[in-house]
Write a protein that holds these residues in place. Structure first.
Motif, PDB file in Angstrom:
ATOM      1  N   ILE A 145     -27.560  -5.884  65.852  1.00 21.68           N
ATOM      2  CA  ILE A 145     -26.255  -5.325  65.467  1.00 21.68           C
ATOM      3  C   ILE A 145     -26.106  -5.367  63.950  1.00 21.68           C
ATOM      4  N   THR A 146     -26.618  -6.449  63.343  1.00 19.61           N
ATOM      5  CA  THR A 146     -26.578  -6.538  61.881  1.00 19.61           C
ATOM      6  C   THR A 146     -27.335  -5.380  61.237  1.00 19.61           C
ATOM      7  N   ALA A 147     -28.489  -5.032  61.817  1.00 19.98           N
ATOM      8  CA  ALA A 147     -29.280  -3.928  61.272  1.00 19.98           C
ATOM      9  C   ALA A 147     -28.492  -2.616  61.315  1.00 19.98           C
ATOM     10  N   ILE A 148     -27.773  -2.400  62.419  1.00 24.26           N
ATOM     11  CA  ILE A 148     -26.950  -1.186  62.514  1.00 24.26           C
ATOM     12  C   ILE A 148     -25.864  -1.207  61.443  1.00 24.26           C
ATOM     13  N   GLY A 149     -25.248  -2.408  61.261  1.00 25.74           N
ATOM     14  CA  GLY A 149     -24.208  -2.528  60.237  1.00 25.74           C
ATOM     15  C   GLY A 149     -24.747  -2.267  58.836  1.00 25.74           C
ATOM     16  N   VAL A 150     -25.912  -2.830  58.538  1.00 29.42           N
ATOM     17  CA  VAL A 150     -26.520  -2.603  57.219  1.00 29.42           C
ATOM     18  C   VAL A 150     -26.800  -1.118  57.016  1.00 29.42           C
TER      19      VAL A 150
END
Length: 337
Positions: free
Chosen positions: A110-115
């Motif tokens: 999910i962090t990767a999507i946010g980044v």
């Protein structure tokens, strides 16, 4: 119907698809390298890639009137994109992924999507300060000319290519040459250098690699650096081929490249290359299905145009994964990095 004309048309479509496939292959390597080491799907890689494309645009814009050779401008653009995209990828890993390394896999995903979303809007803001959204490449003179055109010294070879249905621009030949050189360099680094062996050791077993004296954090950072540099190169090549980009242009090719990595067997370098080339050809063939329908007199095919390219790629992915869940090369030739 002229069979020879149809075959020439298909040859041209396949060659054009292979050119596009090389771009997908280099982007896919960024996904597969990070997955090979961390088992993380780095969705921000599509924005690292398009950052390289933006850097390439800026270099060509600044050097547009500079009295230097066009190929030197290209080298400067490629090196600049490699450095900035590589360092950006390292920064992402250090700030966003490393603190979550021991968290459940869903969290860094999910962090990767946010980044990815953050980078998209940062790029839009940065270019928006200059009043720009769509960025059109200022290509060096001659890059859009036909490869081995009628006035060149290799006109006979150009005539041969034209006879079999292949018509390439100089920038497309440059794209293929640069892509092949980058793939060869990556293969050398991963398989024949001390650093490559250390990266592969970390990919196989991080704890054991640490016991053997390998600095896992350093190797992971180097993996992100290499993956980001490849993304930067592919961004410039993408800009060369398509001419116009914007902050959101990385999403579609990023999804296709990720699909290519999965199709070939994610974590596998040869698989990423094969997946990219296959998807490039398949997409091009789907894009001309309506033309083939007209040539063959099949009315139902005439409604299938380039807008179905993405669907075709995912249908192919689903079919192959049903038959071979690990991807085309995921089982027998997996080479984790």
């Amino acid at each position: 119907m002229d069979v020879q004309a149809l075959l020439s048309f298909l040859v041209g479509v396949v060659v054009s698809g292979l050119v596009l496939g090389f771009v997908y292959a280099i982007i896919a390597l960024g996904y597969t390298m990070v997955y090979g080491v961390l088992q993380l799907i780095n969705f921000a890689h599509s924005e690292v890639f398009i950052t390289g494309a933006v850097v390439g645009f800026e270099v060509f814009r600044v050097l547009a009137t500079a009295p230097i050779n066009g190929y030197l401008k290209l080298i400067i653009a490629l090196l600049s994109a490699m450095i900035i995209s590589g360092l950006l990828n390292v920064l992402i890993e250090r700030l966003a992924y490393r603190p979550l390394r021991n968290a459940p896999r869903l969290v860094p995903l999910i962090t990767a999507i946010g980044v990815s979303l953050i980078l998209q809007d940062l790029l839009r803001i940065l270019e928006g300060f200059q009043g720009r959204f769509d960025l059109t490449y200022t290509l060096p003179q001659g890059f859009s000319n036909t490869f081995c055109g009628s006035t060149s010294s290799c006109a006979a070879f150009g005539s041969f290519l034209s006879g079999i249905g292949v018509q390439l621009q100089i920038k497309e030949v440059i794209l293929v040459v640069v892509a092949v050189l980058m793939l060869a360099l990556l293969n050398y680094i991963v398989n024949y250098t001390r650093m490559g062996r250390a990266i592969r050791a970390v990919a196989q077993d991080r704890v054991t690699a640490g016991l053997m004296g390998i600095d896992s954090n350093r190797m992971i950072s180097l993996t992100f650096l290499i993956g980001g540099a490849l993304g930067g190169v592919s961004g410039v090549l993408f800009g060369l081929k398509f001419g116009t980009i914007n902050a959101y242009s990385g999403f579609d090719p990023g999804i296709v490249a990720f699909t290519a990595a999965v199709l070939g067997g994610i974590g596998s370098i040869p698989g990423a290359v094969l997946g990219g080339l296959v998807l490039g050809v398949i997409q091009n063939l789907i894009g001309v299905t309506n033309i083939l329908g007209s040539l063959l007199g099949i009315a139902n095919l005439q409604s299938i145009d380039a807008s179905y390219q993405r669907i075709g790629a995912f249908i192919l992915l689903v079919v192959i994964l049903i038959v071979k869940p690990t991807g085309l090369l995921g089982r027998s030739n997996t080479e984790k990095v």
